[in-house]
Design a protein around this motif. Structure first.
Motif, PDB file in Angstrom:
ATOM      1  N   ALA A 159      -3.121 -79.303  32.842  1.00 39.04           N
ATOM      2  CA  ALA A 159      -4.095 -78.868  33.032  1.00 39.04           C
ATOM      3  C   ALA A 159      -4.741 -79.765  32.423  1.00 39.04           C
ATOM      4  O   ALA A 159      -6.543 -80.369  33.194  1.00 39.04           O
ATOM      5  CB  ALA A 159      -4.928 -78.433  34.427  1.00 39.04           C
ATOM      6  N   HIS A 160      -5.011 -78.900  31.378  1.00 38.15           N
ATOM      7  CA  HIS A 160      -6.059 -79.147  30.521  1.00 38.15           C
ATOM      8  C   HIS A 160      -6.069 -80.039  30.264  1.00 38.15           C
ATOM      9  O   HIS A 160      -7.047 -80.395  29.072  1.00 38.15           O
ATOM     10  CB  HIS A 160      -5.233 -77.409  29.248  1.00 38.15           C
ATOM     11  CG  HIS A 160      -6.603 -77.596  28.319  1.00 38.15           C
ATOM     12  ND1 HIS A 160      -8.035 -77.726  28.477  1.00 38.15           N
ATOM     13  CD2 HIS A 160      -6.381 -77.436  26.854  1.00 38.15           C
ATOM     14  CE1 HIS A 160      -8.614 -78.050  27.114  1.00 38.15           C
ATOM     15  NE2 HIS A 160      -7.922 -77.655  26.037  1.00 38.15           N
ATOM     16  N   THR A 163      -8.123 -82.678  31.932  1.00 38.35           N
ATOM     17  CA  THR A 163      -9.637 -81.784  32.178  1.00 38.35           C
ATOM     18  C   THR A 163      -9.636 -82.974  30.520  1.00 38.35           C
ATOM     19  O   THR A 163     -11.065 -83.709  30.672  1.00 38.35           O
ATOM     20  CB  THR A 163      -9.827 -80.704  31.958  1.00 38.35           C
ATOM     21  OG1 THR A 163      -9.625 -80.124  33.199  1.00 38.35           O
ATOM     22  CG2 THR A 163     -11.521 -80.313  31.633  1.00 38.35           C
ATOM     23  N   GLY A 166     -10.589 -86.482  31.299  1.00 35.48           N
ATOM     24  CA  GLY A 166     -11.491 -86.620  32.207  1.00 35.48           C
ATOM     25  C   GLY A 166     -10.727 -87.077  33.411  1.00 35.48           C
ATOM     26  O   GLY A 166     -11.335 -87.966  33.909  1.00 35.48           O
ATOM     27  N   GLU A 168     -10.151 -86.910  37.117  1.00 34.00           N
ATOM     28  CA  GLU A 168      -9.797 -85.185  37.531  1.00 34.00           C
ATOM     29  C   GLU A 168      -9.786 -85.640  39.195  1.00 34.00           C
ATOM     30  O   GLU A 168      -9.252 -84.271  39.633  1.00 34.00           O
ATOM     31  CB  GLU A 168     -11.695 -85.709  38.398  1.00 34.00           C
ATOM     32  CG  GLU A 168     -12.662 -85.431  36.589  1.00 34.00           C
ATOM     33  CD  GLU A 168     -13.829 -84.899  37.490  1.00 34.00           C
ATOM     34  OE1 GLU A 168     -14.424 -85.688  38.935  1.00 34.00           O
ATOM     35  OE2 GLU A 168     -14.785 -85.071  36.843  1.00 34.00           O
TER      36      GLU A 168
END
Length: 212
Positions: A159-160, A163, A166, A168
């Motif tokens: 998930a990092h 993120t 970018g 989502e």
């Protein structure tokens, strides 16, 4: 006193307390690492007290002193393996951050960076062995339980990466499933694993795979 305790007790005159505790922790870690190596290289069936002791270079009794049985040891090794997967994904995020902060065009696309965070490094033999191991892990409840318990670590690390890049609208679970599916398909059909995974992840992103 049980025989194993006598064998593992420090010789007379050896300092006790923190130094002994640190030595015991290091020995336990070596045993778990040896079991994890055996699981990844040869499969869970290769984890025996004798094989682990030989690889860890510890007395045979140490494998029963620190663990209640092979299931306990395999579970600990499984948790160490998951830790390694999560660390691999965190490293991928760190590389993506360094590329972004450099101000230069990324050498890899967003799709490639995402695949790198999930697919472990190595050639076809290593990748094939890894996925054969994953498929077989479910036959060993202690290992499967460790993987299921540790899955959140991998998801958090992936998930990092998402993120940082970018992205989502793609969940960690979906990304991992796409990369794993690509790997299994490519291995079964004699195709390039990484190439197929990158193409499918690029399709998932809905663009040509370039990071935003």
């Amino acid at each position: 006193m049980p025989e194993t305790s006598r064998e593992l007790a420090p010789p007379e005159g050896t300092p006790t307390g923190p130094r002994r505790q640190a030595r015991g922790t290091a020995r336990r870690d070596a045993i778990v690492r040896a079991a994890a190596d055996l699981i990844l290289r040869e499969g869970p069936a290769a984890v025996t007290h004798r094989a682990v002791a030989a690889r860890a270079q510890v007395p045979l009794a140490a494998t029963t002193y620190y663990f209640t049985g092979l299931d306990d040891l395999i579970g600990a090794a499984g948790r160490m393996i998951v830790d390694g997967w999560a660390e691999h994904a965190r490293d991928a995020a760190a590389r993506a951050i360094r590329r972004a902060s450099s101000g230069r065009r990324a050498a890899t696309t967003g799709a490639e960076a995402l695949v790198d965070s999930v697919l472990l490094p190595g050639g076809e033999a290593e990748v094939r062995g890894f996925y054969e191991h994953l498929v077989g892990a479910g036959r060993y409840p202690a290992l499967a339980h460790a993987y299921a318990e540790g899955r959140h670590q991998l998801d958090t690390a992936v998930a990092h990466v998402l993120t940082v890049l970018g992205v989502e609208r793609v969940s960690p679970g979906l990304l991992v499933a796409v990369v794993d599916g690509a790997a299994v398909s490519a291995l079964s059909e004699g195709r390039d694993v990484r190439g197929l995974a990158v193409r499918l992840v690029a399709d998932l992103l809905g663009d040509d795979g370039q990071s935003s």
